[in-house]
Write a protein that holds these residues in place. Sequence first.
Motif, PDB file in Angstrom:
ATOM      1  N   GLU A 218      30.019   3.493  21.591  1.00  0.00           N
ATOM      2  CA  GLU A 218      30.188   4.064  20.252  1.00  0.00           C
ATOM      3  C   GLU A 218      31.647   4.248  19.871  1.00  0.00           C
ATOM      4  OE1 GLU A 218      28.917   7.422  23.103  1.00  0.00           O
ATOM      5  OE2 GLU A 218      28.259   5.381  22.587  1.00  0.00           O
ATOM      6  N   MET A 219      32.571   4.043  20.809  1.00  0.00           N
ATOM      7  CA  MET A 219      33.987   4.133  20.473  1.00  0.00           C
ATOM      8  C   MET A 219      34.438   2.953  19.633  1.00  0.00           C
ATOM      9  SD  MET A 219      35.788   5.615  23.944  1.00  0.00           S
ATOM     10  CE  MET A 219      37.354   5.794  23.088  1.00  0.00           C
ATOM     11  N   ILE A 220      33.655   1.863  19.631  1.00  0.00           N
ATOM     12  CA  ILE A 220      33.968   0.699  18.805  1.00  0.00           C
ATOM     13  C   ILE A 220      33.282   0.873  17.451  1.00  0.00           C
ATOM     14  CG2 ILE A 220      33.761  -1.796  18.578  1.00  0.00           C
ATOM     15  CD1 ILE A 220      35.673  -1.001  20.732  1.00  0.00           C
ATOM     16  N   PHE A 221      34.068   0.996  16.385  1.00  0.00           N
ATOM     17  CA  PHE A 221      33.507   1.206  15.054  1.00  0.00           C
ATOM     18  C   PHE A 221      33.472  -0.090  14.244  1.00  0.00           C
ATOM     19  CE2 PHE A 221      35.410   5.251  16.343  1.00  0.00           C
ATOM     20  CZ  PHE A 221      34.324   6.096  16.201  1.00  0.00           C
ATOM     21  N   VAL A 222      34.458  -0.942  14.428  1.00  0.00           N
ATOM     22  CA  VAL A 222      34.540  -2.187  13.686  1.00  0.00           C
ATOM     23  C   VAL A 222      34.264  -3.347  14.634  1.00  0.00           C
ATOM     24  CG1 VAL A 222      36.005  -3.672  12.281  1.00  0.00           C
ATOM     25  CG2 VAL A 222      36.224  -1.182  12.118  1.00  0.00           C
ATOM     26  N   GLY A 223      33.329  -4.210  14.249  1.00  0.00           N
ATOM     27  CA  GLY A 223      33.017  -5.369  15.074  1.00  0.00           C
ATOM     28  C   GLY A 223      32.134  -5.065  16.261  1.00  0.00           C
ATOM     29  N   ARG A 224      31.347  -3.961  16.181  1.00  0.00           N
ATOM     30  CA  ARG A 224      30.500  -3.617  17.313  1.00  0.00           C
ATOM     31  C   ARG A 224      29.457  -4.694  17.583  1.00  0.00           C
ATOM     32  NH1 ARG A 224      27.513   2.123  17.225  1.00  0.00           N
ATOM     33  NH2 ARG A 224      29.705   2.765  17.038  1.00  0.00           N
ATOM     34  N   GLN A 225      29.045  -5.422  16.519  1.00  0.00           N
ATOM     35  CA  GLN A 225      28.020  -6.447  16.695  1.00  0.00           C
ATOM     36  C   GLN A 225      28.496  -7.584  17.595  1.00  0.00           C
ATOM     37  OE1 GLN A 225      29.502  -5.616  13.898  1.00  0.00           O
ATOM     38  NE2 GLN A 225      30.298  -7.409  12.815  1.00  0.00           N
ATOM     39  N   TYR A 226      29.826  -7.757  17.693  1.00  0.00           N
ATOM     40  CA  TYR A 226      30.335  -8.843  18.530  1.00  0.00           C
ATOM     41  C   TYR A 226      30.177  -8.539  20.014  1.00  0.00           C
ATOM     42  CZ  TYR A 226      32.371 -10.703  14.245  1.00  0.00           C
ATOM     43  OH  TYR A 226      32.539 -11.219  12.987  1.00  0.00           O
ATOM     44  N   MET A 227      29.909  -7.289  20.366  1.00  0.00           N
ATOM     45  CA  MET A 227      29.690  -6.963  21.769  1.00  0.00           C
ATOM     46  C   MET A 227      28.419  -7.625  22.293  1.00  0.00           C
ATOM     47  SD  MET A 227      30.929  -3.050  22.452  1.00  0.00           S
ATOM     48  CE  MET A 227      29.634  -2.310  21.465  1.00  0.00           C
ATOM     49  N   LEU A 228      27.503  -7.998  21.387  1.00  0.00           N
ATOM     50  CA  LEU A 228      26.279  -8.667  21.814  1.00  0.00           C
ATOM     51  C   LEU A 228      26.565 -10.052  22.382  1.00  0.00           C
ATOM     52  CD1 LEU A 228      23.858  -7.704  18.892  1.00  0.00           C
ATOM     53  CD2 LEU A 228      24.073  -6.632  21.134  1.00  0.00           C
ATOM     54  N   LEU A 229      27.733 -10.606  22.058  1.00  0.00           N
ATOM     55  CA  LEU A 229      28.108 -11.907  22.615  1.00  0.00           C
ATOM     56  C   LEU A 229      28.554 -11.801  24.063  1.00  0.00           C
ATOM     57  CD1 LEU A 229      30.091 -13.351  19.569  1.00  0.00           C
ATOM     58  CD2 LEU A 229      27.698 -13.737  20.189  1.00  0.00           C
ATOM     59  N   ARG A 249      18.686  -0.318  20.593  1.00  0.00           N
ATOM     60  CA  ARG A 249      18.404  -1.066  19.371  1.00  0.00           C
ATOM     61  C   ARG A 249      17.666  -2.365  19.698  1.00  0.00           C
ATOM     62  NH1 ARG A 249      23.886  -0.543  18.714  1.00  0.00           N
ATOM     63  NH2 ARG A 249      24.063  -2.823  18.567  1.00  0.00           N
ATOM     64  N   ALA A 250      16.864  -2.825  18.753  1.00  0.00           N
ATOM     65  CA  ALA A 250      16.098  -4.059  18.943  1.00  0.00           C
ATOM     66  C   ALA A 250      17.016  -5.261  19.115  1.00  0.00           C
ATOM     67  CB  ALA A 250      15.152  -4.276  17.763  1.00  0.00           C
ATOM     68  N   SER A 251      18.173  -5.243  18.435  1.00  0.00           N
ATOM     69  CA  SER A 251      19.108  -6.371  18.544  1.00  0.00           C
ATOM     70  C   SER A 251      19.637  -6.509  19.971  1.00  0.00           C
ATOM     71  CB  SER A 251      20.272  -6.184  17.565  1.00  0.00           C
ATOM     72  OG  SER A 251      20.964  -4.968  17.827  1.00  0.00           O
ATOM     73  N   ILE A 252      19.787  -5.378  20.666  1.00  0.00           N
ATOM     74  CA  ILE A 252      20.272  -5.435  22.047  1.00  0.00           C
ATOM     75  C   ILE A 252      19.202  -6.029  22.958  1.00  0.00           C
ATOM     76  CG2 ILE A 252      21.070  -4.038  23.997  1.00  0.00           C
ATOM     77  CD1 ILE A 252      22.343  -2.134  22.054  1.00  0.00           C
ATOM     78  N   TRP A 253      17.941  -5.634  22.751  1.00  0.00           N
ATOM     79  CA  TRP A 253      16.847  -6.221  23.520  1.00  0.00           C
ATOM     80  C   TRP A 253      16.777  -7.733  23.289  1.00  0.00           C
ATOM     81  CZ3 TRP A 253      14.184  -3.930  27.287  1.00  0.00           C
ATOM     82  CH2 TRP A 253      14.124  -2.528  27.311  1.00  0.00           C
ATOM     83  N   LEU A 254      16.917  -8.140  22.028  1.00  0.00           N
ATOM     84  CA  LEU A 254      16.857  -9.569  21.703  1.00  0.00           C
ATOM     85  C   LEU A 254      18.005 -10.319  22.364  1.00  0.00           C
ATOM     86  CD1 LEU A 254      15.623 -11.917  20.132  1.00  0.00           C
ATOM     87  CD2 LEU A 254      17.037 -11.248  18.167  1.00  0.00           C
ATOM     88  N   ALA A 255      19.215  -9.755  22.297  1.00  0.00           N
ATOM     89  CA  ALA A 255      20.368 -10.416  22.911  1.00  0.00           C
ATOM     90  C   ALA A 255      20.204 -10.534  24.417  1.00  0.00           C
ATOM     91  CB  ALA A 255      21.647  -9.643  22.577  1.00  0.00           C
ATOM     92  N   ALA A 256      19.663  -9.489  25.058  1.00  0.00           N
ATOM     93  CA  ALA A 256      19.443  -9.535  26.509  1.00  0.00           C
ATOM     94  C   ALA A 256      18.446 -10.634  26.865  1.00  0.00           C
ATOM     95  CB  ALA A 256      18.944  -8.182  27.007  1.00  0.00           C
ATOM     96  N   GLY A 257      17.393 -10.765  26.065  1.00  0.00           N
ATOM     97  CA  GLY A 257      16.410 -11.821  26.324  1.00  0.00           C
ATOM     98  C   GLY A 257      16.993 -13.208  26.143  1.00  0.00           C
ATOM     99  N   VAL A 258      17.795 -13.383  25.089  1.00  0.00           N
ATOM    100  CA  VAL A 258      18.406 -14.695  24.835  1.00  0.00           C
ATOM    101  C   VAL A 258      19.366 -15.064  25.954  1.00  0.00           C
ATOM    102  CG1 VAL A 258      19.963 -15.954  23.303  1.00  0.00           C
ATOM    103  CG2 VAL A 258      18.125 -14.565  22.337  1.00  0.00           C
ATOM    104  N   HIS A 259      20.199 -14.116  26.373  1.00  0.00           N
ATOM    105  CA  HIS A 259      21.144 -14.385  27.461  1.00  0.00           C
ATOM    106  C   HIS A 259      20.406 -14.756  28.745  1.00  0.00           C
ATOM    107  CE1 HIS A 259      24.728 -13.514  25.306  1.00  0.00           C
ATOM    108  NE2 HIS A 259      24.460 -12.234  25.102  1.00  0.00           N
ATOM    109  N   SER A 260      19.293 -14.096  29.021  1.00  0.00           N
ATOM    110  CA  SER A 260      18.545 -14.383  30.247  1.00  0.00           C
ATOM    111  C   SER A 260      17.914 -15.770  30.196  1.00  0.00           C
ATOM    112  CB  SER A 260      17.466 -13.314  30.453  1.00  0.00           C
ATOM    113  OG  SER A 260      18.035 -12.040  30.636  1.00  0.00           O
TER     114      SER A 260
END
Length: 282
Positions: A218-229, A249-260
């Motif tokens: 949560e310390m990242i306010f701008v561009g937090r969505q890029y952490m999913l990469l 968040r659902a986006s984190i679950w989705l990113a984890a599944g895609v990476h796997s």
Amino acid sequence: MAVSGAGAPAEPVMDLAPQRGPGRITAALRDIGAGLALWRLGLALGWLDIKLRYRGSILGPLWLTISTAVMVGAMGVLYATLFHMDLHKFLPFLSLSLVLWGFIGGVVNDAPTVFTQAAPLVMSIRMPLFVHVLRMVVRNVLVLLHNVIVIVVVFALYGTRPHETLTIAPVLALWLLDAGAIALLFGTLGARFRDIGPIVASLMQIFFFVTPIIWPPEMIFVGRQYMLLNPFFPVLEILRGPLLGESVRASIWLAAGVHSVVLWALALGLFCRMRARIAYWI
């Protein structure tokens, strides 16, 4: 070919004959299946590695627990002061993050040598190559279990309770699957190119600082969505969040599944193509 007890010929444990097309896939999948069937051997070899590593030591693997506890205590006070955060919230986060990252880092750093370190066994005993993957995963799981003591103590002291506990078991299974894929991918590359180990070690040092481990996401306010990469952040967060009593968040679950999925696709593709050459490379 090996001969079964009933006198009928059995399939070879490890077939190194040159193959093309679907034959490669079949041979690789047979290797993985035969390795999983020998899970007791993988468990015994992994436990033997821990015993040999700490042979002659009084405390043995408990040195890992002590060093982790000292690191959590020292870094917790330091970074809580630097980041102006509540120690009661930050210390459970830091202890869990460091222990989980210790497992991730151990698996990734051990992966390039998973086959080269087992060269004497590979050249002397006919067994599935995937057994050595199980051996490495078991070894790092045992180290993780020793460090879990630190998490339990910190959580008990600060009253942190897990949330959404039903998701923890599937996530742990996903972690084990990903650990096996990492071992297959980097183990195959490391058998051919010995520079993979130092390269991976250098990259892991960078990922340690760019991944939310010693600092909260949560310390990242701008561009937090890029952490999913970051391939480590989603997989780390889907386990860390529920254990800290937070929703993921659902986006984190989705990113984890895609990476796997991508990881396993790369690992299986490379292992299917190069499996028969590993014994000659090492």
